[in-house]
Design a protein around this motif. Structure first.
Motif, PDB file in Angstrom:
ATOM      1  N   ASP A 449      79.987  84.683  11.911  1.00 55.69           N
ATOM      2  CA  ASP A 449      79.685  83.291  11.539  1.00 55.69           C
ATOM      3  C   ASP A 449      80.151  82.319  12.606  1.00 55.69           C
ATOM      4  O   ASP A 449      79.445  81.357  12.934  1.00 55.69           O
ATOM      5  CB  ASP A 449      80.316  82.958  10.184  1.00 55.69           C
ATOM      6  N   GLU A 450      81.337  82.581  13.159  1.00 62.25           N
ATOM      7  CA  GLU A 450      81.857  81.681  14.195  1.00 62.25           C
ATOM      8  C   GLU A 450      80.969  81.708  15.437  1.00 62.25           C
ATOM      9  O   GLU A 450      80.699  80.673  16.062  1.00 62.25           O
ATOM     10  CB  GLU A 450      83.278  82.071  14.598  1.00 62.25           C
ATOM     11  N   ARG A 452      77.790  82.497  15.557  1.00 64.24           N
ATOM     12  CA  ARG A 452      76.511  81.816  15.263  1.00 64.24           C
ATOM     13  C   ARG A 452      76.693  80.300  15.364  1.00 64.24           C
ATOM     14  O   ARG A 452      75.822  79.586  15.864  1.00 64.24           O
ATOM     15  CB  ARG A 452      76.015  82.166  13.841  1.00 64.24           C
ATOM     16  N   ALA A 453      77.836  79.835  14.899  1.00 67.17           N
ATOM     17  CA  ALA A 453      78.102  78.391  14.975  1.00 67.17           C
ATOM     18  C   ALA A 453      78.183  77.944  16.424  1.00 67.17           C
ATOM     19  O   ALA A 453      77.646  76.901  16.808  1.00 67.17           O
ATOM     20  CB  ALA A 453      79.400  78.073  14.230  1.00 67.17           C
ATOM     21  N   GLU A 454      78.848  78.751  17.249  1.00 67.76           N
ATOM     22  CA  GLU A 454      78.952  78.392  18.665  1.00 67.76           C
ATOM     23  C   GLU A 454      77.575  78.406  19.318  1.00 67.76           C
ATOM     24  O   GLU A 454      77.235  77.537  20.127  1.00 67.76           O
ATOM     25  CB  GLU A 454      79.875  79.381  19.393  1.00 67.76           C
ATOM     26  N   GLN A 455      76.787  79.396  18.921  1.00 68.21           N
ATOM     27  CA  GLN A 455      75.424  79.472  19.458  1.00 68.21           C
ATOM     28  C   GLN A 455      74.656  78.197  19.152  1.00 68.21           C
ATOM     29  O   GLN A 455      73.990  77.626  20.026  1.00 68.21           O
ATOM     30  CB  GLN A 455      74.711  80.684  18.850  1.00 68.21           C
ATOM     31  N   ALA A 456      74.784  77.751  17.922  1.00 65.45           N
ATOM     32  CA  ALA A 456      74.065  76.538  17.504  1.00 65.45           C
ATOM     33  C   ALA A 456      74.541  75.332  18.303  1.00 65.45           C
ATOM     34  O   ALA A 456      73.743  74.510  18.759  1.00 65.45           O
ATOM     35  CB  ALA A 456      74.264  76.318  16.013  1.00 65.45           C
ATOM     36  N   ARG A 457      75.833  75.237  18.510  1.00 67.89           N
ATOM     37  CA  ARG A 457      76.383  74.109  19.267  1.00 67.89           C
ATOM     38  C   ARG A 457      75.831  74.090  20.685  1.00 67.89           C
ATOM     39  O   ARG A 457      75.431  73.059  21.217  1.00 67.89           O
ATOM     40  CB  ARG A 457      77.908  74.203  19.336  1.00 67.89           C
TER      41      ARG A 457
END
Lengths: 831, 284, 156
Positions: A449-450, A452-457
């Motif tokens: 999850d972390e 994926r969040a970084e990817q989105a950022r």
């Protein structure tokens, strides 16, 4: 003499440090190239620089004059006696295969083929003389590019690898679930999906690889004894002994093959080689010991290669992502010959494209093709990495197409934990597994999850360095193999394994196994198994292997079979020992056999404190002073075990890749995996197998490729150009495991030797793609070089699929004194 | 793997070495650290009749301060250059480049002069030597001469050293206080550079007063990125400031096409790496 | 032939060798020190790594004649009086080897690494071993082995 035995703690599951290591860390090793025998002579090979040519003349006169040269042998000299290297797996009755002489006679069919052999008193003198052999060739058109080779016919004038065969097509093998009765009709499923579902058509390239084990191959043959002894850096001493006899006519009982310390194999030493046959032949001719050790250049060029397929996949699904059909069409490059099992390696993947998913309909088509390149054969995973790559890539493509989470899509289609045992559309019964548990575990370990969040950022900010996450949920079929299944596939041998347990009078145990380790730690793992089974100390067990005169019976090591097949044979042999010992124990304890129990290495009479240790029984048996009537004075036991099924480890692998969008450079950020390999005997050894396997799979994704130029010369002929990763290029891995024991063997174990390689390649490529799909990129060819990645980002249509430029680094090419296609092993252009 | 036979000489003075060279001419090869020559001999890509080993000539080893320059003896091993405080202080670009050269074991044997004389355009020392304006001290039967870096690298594996001459030392003009960066682009660690950039800059405040940039593997020899150098003068050390100069990094180059990339890709890489190297060197 | 005199694993030796003989061949063929092995022909793999006058070198990239007067230590000379070097112990402890072919070179280079950097980071270890190829372990446990040796004061 009584031996006081403490109840040992369980060995199975313990991270025992390896018995093998004491010699290996001190240099007290016994590689084949170490061997020196009185009067031993050395061979050097003269190899063809051309991919396809007729040999018009061989002038050996200068070589014969060179210092300390004993003989020079050409193919013509031994044409009638050298035989033909065996193909042990003709996949169809009408398979087309050329003859395979160890030394080329009048035609060469791949660059690197042996055309003459120098016998001299030293390796250096042999090499010097090899330079002096003068050979005239008439170059012929070479069949090189796989698709063109498949299309070539005499009528259309395409290059034929072996003109006398009239075709490059070797065999066509098909599996259809409707025909086999294991599923539906795939063409119908695809047709239906074209109207009201979704159809994905993809073409993937499995590039040619080189196993590149660290120990170059070496063979020594000593014909001076009663038996002819061959030492060879091989994975298959038993198979080699059998085939030497079958091909040469020498009595099988007169041949002894020894695999001493072997420095890695990965399938690359699963072969009976021209070099072995030639060394055997020369030794018999001369009556003297003969040695041949290859150089690394020879190894990369003439040792068999792996993979090399074009894969066409057609996947049909409903609009909600439920898969309905999978059709696979493979073109497989065999190289110049149908090698030992090379013709069948693609077929080993036939049953694995459906993978962990419940496809209702499935069809597999494979056309094997001959070309004028080094022949291909097994390389870690042998057919299954190719299959896993295809399915895990297309599942990611499907998720991207549907705009759904790639894990959700997989979970929707995979076999649920409660559905095991499950018979797949390919007709295999998976005994146990739990994809949900492995996946949950892997995601947590990875920090999914972390990330994926970084990817989105990064996506939002348009960061120059983008992050991609790749998934691979794999299973594989290993523990080769049930003999009946092999028979049904026309494989030339069985898949059993043999073990003997010998109880020595001093209480020590010798375990003979037909498994032939080359780094896997069998001696340690099998000692752990026997220690638990017999209640004998780990240190008191000696595992003997690799010598056909000692561990006389076996089917050797490949296909992740040593533990699940070899280990099972060991367990059963130990159990036979216990049965025999129980009879004697009952007699000595004057009790009925029904009242005798065995636990912790002791036979005890129920309800009493009377008992005897296994070692005491062994000694009493040896003395034979007081044995029951009709009982032989021996506890020693043999088992030859034939597995009833393949074995199905599985796992979820996750990879995070950073992509520098300005240069295309890719860097691995994180790699985590949760694998289920059933019950674990030695977790240290298991992790080691996973680490090494994972890196080999990563290396296929990012760095390795065997490249040929237009003349059919191997351009990646040294480690300068065939790129293996170093410690500086790789990262540390986060590994964990779940356990669903196998139901088809006593210890509940599953194979692990190839699992890492099978899983990792698609995880890496999926990750690179995941980072750059946003730029319109749909696919990228392996290895994912920075150039391919950069071109893909900048031109979503073309650049990602460009062929690798076939030119080596200048350090070892024409500009440094090497002319054109001069073969490296004859030295090139002397100053 | 086994070289062809050769005769071996191990002179103890430069004069002896020159005499041997004079006697054997093109039948002889000089052996410095051997890390380039031995692989060539092992693959039999070259088979000299005589190998002249400079390893016993102590006068060719060592690094000393010569006022406005440092002088590196040709037979000084890379590992010594790598850890030398004079090099780090006055020729930072060489310090950074040597760290990237091959691997530890090879740096223990390979020599500074040997690598430069070998003149592999993908080797790591040519570009820094050009960027720092090194001067090559060459001794022959007629005496000693000095060749400027710009004239030293002639072609693929070819330098200005004559057949009867030996490189004895490299004079590196001090660039004390200049910022340096060596950007090496490879796929795996032990590769020769696919492309590398050796940049050294003299700053005046936040402005680039002078830039010297060497390029690795962008042609048949190490090259200067002269167009970029010129365009950088007076530019601020920012992304925008150096962008235009970096964009012309490949001007005048002729990068090769091989397994690791085509010519056009290398040209593109040069522009990215020049930008990054310059900004890094400028401390931006 | 050229006469060479050197010390190998603590023993003085003297031999006549062809100039073309590589140090690794001298060790294996003349001295019978087969613990040091040959893995490639382009000096990439590092399996042949030994110590020459105290620093690690690839013995395939050194002529035997160049080792005249030198002190050479091979994997067979690392243990002292039957006591394994800490790095050897750590490789076994951490399962830093499988087939063992790259291991002598890997251990010799690790010893050199720790001598110069007794407390290396993971990255420093990985870069310090970039001259040594391994095909079996994937390097994960090799790194652990060197870290373990460092923690046990293995920079003897």
């Amino acid at each position: 003499m009584t031996a006081v035995q403490d109840t040992p703690t369980a060995e199975i599951g313990k991270d025992r440090r390896r018995k093998e290591d004491q010699r290996l860390i001190t240099g007290r090793t016994r590689w084949t190239d170490n061997i020196t025998l009185p009067g031993m002579v050395h061979l050097a090979m003269v190899r063809s620089p051309f991919a396809h040519a007729t040999i018009t003349n061989i002038d050996t006169s200068a070589a014969l004059e060179a210092p300390n040269v004993i003989r020079v042998i050409t193919g013509a000299d031994v044409a009638d006696e050298q035989g033909s290297l065996p193909n042990a797996w003709p996949i169809t009755p009408d398979q087309v295969a050329p003859a395979h002489p160890p030394i080329a006679v009048d035609r060469v069919v791949f660059a690197g083929e042996i055309v003459a052999v120098i016998v001299a008193r030293s390796a250096a003198e042999a090499r010097d003389a090899a330079e002096l052999v003068d050979i005239d060739y008439d170059v012929l058109p070479a069949a090189l590019e796989l698709k063109a080779a498949a299309e070539a016919t005499p009528e259309n004038g395409g290059a034929l690898a072996h003109p006398e065969l009239g075709t490059n097509k070797s065999a066509f093998w098909k599996f259809d679930s409707a025909e086999a009765g294991t599923g539906g009709n795939v063409d119908e499923a695809i047709a239906k999906a074209r109207t009201d579902g979704i159809v994905l058509e993809r073409e993937y390239r499995q590039q040619r690889l080189i196993p590149a084990f660290m120990e170059p191959r070496s063979t020594v043959v000593d014909p001076t004894g009663e038996q002819i002894t061959m030492w060879s850096a091989t994975q298959i001493p038993h198979i080699l002994k059998f085939l030497l006899a079958a091909v040469t006519g020498v009595s099988e009982a007169k041949i002894r093959v020894i695999a001493p310390d072997v420095g890695g194999g990965f399938g690359g030493k699963l072969q009976t080689t021209p070099e072995e046959f030639i060394t055997f032949l020369v030794a018999r001719k001369l009556g003297k010991p003969v040695k041949y050790t290859e150089t690394r250049s020879e190894s990369l060029m003439a040792g068999h290669h792996g993979r090399d397929q074009w894969q066409k996949l057609t996947l049909s699904a409903e609009k909600d992502g439920t898969v309905t059909g999978l059709k696979v069409e493979l073109l497989a490059d065999l190289g110049s010959h149908v090698a030992l099992i090379g013709g069948g390696v693609p077929v080993l993947g036939a049953f694995m494209f459906n993978a962990i998913y419940k496809f209702p309909a499935y069809q597999f088509n494979c056309q094997t093709v001959l070309t004028n390149k080094t022949w291909t054969d097994a390389y870690r995973g042998a057919g299954r990495p190719e299959a896993t790559f295809g399915i895990e890539r297309i599942m990611d493509d499907l998720a991207a197409e549907l705009g759904v989470d790639p894990f959700e899509l997989r979970e929707k289609n995979w076999i649920k934990a409660e559905e095991f045992p499950f018979t797949t559309v390919a007709g295999l019964e998976y005994d146990s597994g739990n994809y949900e548990a492995a996946t949950a575990n892997a995601k947590a370990l990875f920090g999914y999850d972390e990330l994926r969040a970084e990817q989105a950022r990064r996506r939002e900010s348009g960061d120059k360095v983008q992050l991609g996450i790749g998934i691979s949920t794999f299973t594989e079929m290993c523990g080769l193999a049930p003999s009946r299944v092999l028979g049904s596939l026309d494989y030339g041998a069985g898949g059993w394994e043999h073990a003997s347990v010998r109880m020595l009078p001093t209480g020590k145990v010798e375990v003979l196994t037909g498994a032939t380790a080359h780094g896997q730690g069998h001696a340690t793992a099998f000692s752990q198994i026997v220690a638990d089974r017999l209640g004998v100390a780990f240190e008191d067990i000696e595992v003997l292997h690799g010598d056909t005169a000692i561990a006389h019976k076996g089917m050797d090591t490949y296909g992740s079979r040593s533990l699940v097949v070899g280990g099972e044979a060991v367990v059963k042999a130990a159990d036979k020992v216990i049965e025999k010992a129980k009879v004697i124990a009952a007699h000595l304890l004057e009790a009925s056999e029904d009242d005798v129990e065995f636990s912790g290495g002791r036979f005890t009479v129920k309800g009493t404190d009377q008992g005897l240790a296994m070692a005491e029984i062994a000694l009493a048996t040896f003395a034979a002073h007081n044995l029951p009537d009709g009982v032989e004075p021996s506890l020693d036991s043999d088992v030859t075990f034939d597995p009833v099924n393949f074995n199905y480890p599985h796992g979820t692998h996750l990879c995070a890749m950073e992509v520098d969008t300005e240069t295309g450079q890719v860097t691995m950020r994180k790699y985590a995996a949760c694998d289920d390999i059933g019950n674990i005997i030695n977790p240290l050894i298991v992790e080691g197998q996973l680490h090494g396997g994972i890196v080999q799979g990563i290396a296929q994704a990012l760095w390795e490729e065997a490249v040929y130029d237009d003349s059919g010369t191997l351009v990646t002929g040294s480690f300068v150009d065939y790129l293996l990763p170093t410690a500086a290029d790789t990262i540390s891995f986060d590994l964990d495991h779940t356990t669903t024991p196998a139901t088809t063997n006593t210890l509940g174990t599953k194979g692990v030797g190839e699992a890492g390689t099978i899983a990792s390649t698609p995880a890496v490529v999926n990750a690179v793609l995941d980072a750059i799909r946003q730029f319109g990129v749909q696919d990228i060819r392996m290895p994912c070089t920075p150039e391919r990645v950069w071109k893909a980002i900048n031109d979503a249509r073309g650049g990602a699929h460009a062929e690798t430029v076939a030119a080596a680094a200048p350090h070892f090419d024409a500009s440094t004194g090497m002319e054109g296609t001069t073969d490296r092993t004859s030295g090139g252009n002397p100053a | 793997m086994i070289p062809a036979q050769f005769d071996y000489l191990a002179p103890t003075t430069v004069e002896e070495a020159l005499a041997a060279l004079g006697e054997h001419g093109d039948e002889a090869k000089i052996l410095a650290g051997g890390q380039s020559l031995l692989p060539v001999l092992r693959m039999r890509l070259n088979a000299p009749e005589v190998v002249i080993d400079l390893g016993k000539i102590d006068s060719l080893r060592g690094i000393r301060d010569d006022g406005d320059a440092i002088v590196i003896g040709a037979m000084t091993p890379h590992s010594v250059v790598e850890h030398d405080p004079l090099v780090e202080e006055h020729a930072g670009l060489i310090h950074l480049a040597v760290e990237h050269l091959a691997d530890v074991q090879i740096r223990h044997r390979g020599t500074f002069g040997g690598a430069l004389a070998h003149a592999d355009p993908a080797g790591d020392l040519g570009a820094p030597a050009l960027a720092l304006g090194a001067q090559f001290v060459i001794q022959g039967p007629g005496g000693t001469r000095t060749v400027e870096a710009d004239d030293f690298f002639v072609d693929l594996f070819e330098t200005a050293i004559g057949e009867d001459e030996i490189l004895t030392a490299v004079r590196v003009p001090k660039h004390t206080g200049w910022g340096s960066c060596y950007e090496k682009f490879v796929r795996v660690a032990h590769q020769w550079s696919i492309v590398a950039v050796a940049a050294t800059v003299r700053m005046e405040g936040d402005t680039i007063a002078e830039a010297r940039i060497g390029l690795t593997n962008m042609g048949s020899t190490a090259l200067r990125a002269r167009a970029s150098e010129a365009a950088l003068v007076g530019q601020p050390a920012t992304e925008e400031g150096v962008a235009a100069a970096a964009a012309v990094a490949a001007e005048g180059t002729n990068p090769p096409s091989d397994l690791n990339g085509e010519s056009a890709y290398r040209a593109h890489l040069a522009t990215v790496l020049v930008r990054r190297a310059v900004l890094n060197a400028a401390g931006a | 032939m050229t006469r060479i005199n050197l010390t190998v694993d603590g023993a003085k030796v003297a031999d006549d060798v062809e100039p073309r003989m590589l140090l690794v061949q001298y060790l294996r063929e003349k001295l019978g020190k087969t613990g040091t092995v040959i893995g490639c022909d382009t000096s990439n793999c590092g399996a042949c790594t030994v110590h020459l006058d105290g620093t690690s070198v690839k013995s395939c990239n050194v002529l035997a004649v160049q080792a005249d007067g030198a002190e050479v230590t091979t994997i067979e000379g690392l243990a002292q009086d039957g006591e394994l070097h800490q790095v050897q112990k750590s490789f076994r402890e951490c399962h830093g080897l499988q087939c063992g072919f790259c291991t002598p070179g890997m251990i010799m280079q690790s010893v050199d690494l720790l001598k110069n950097n007794p407390d290396p980071s993971e990255q420093e270890i990985r870069v310090g071993l970039e001259g040594n190829l391994c095909r079996c372990t994937g390097y994960h446990n090799i790194v652990k082995s060197v870290q373990h040796a460092a923690s046990q004061g293995g920079a003897q």
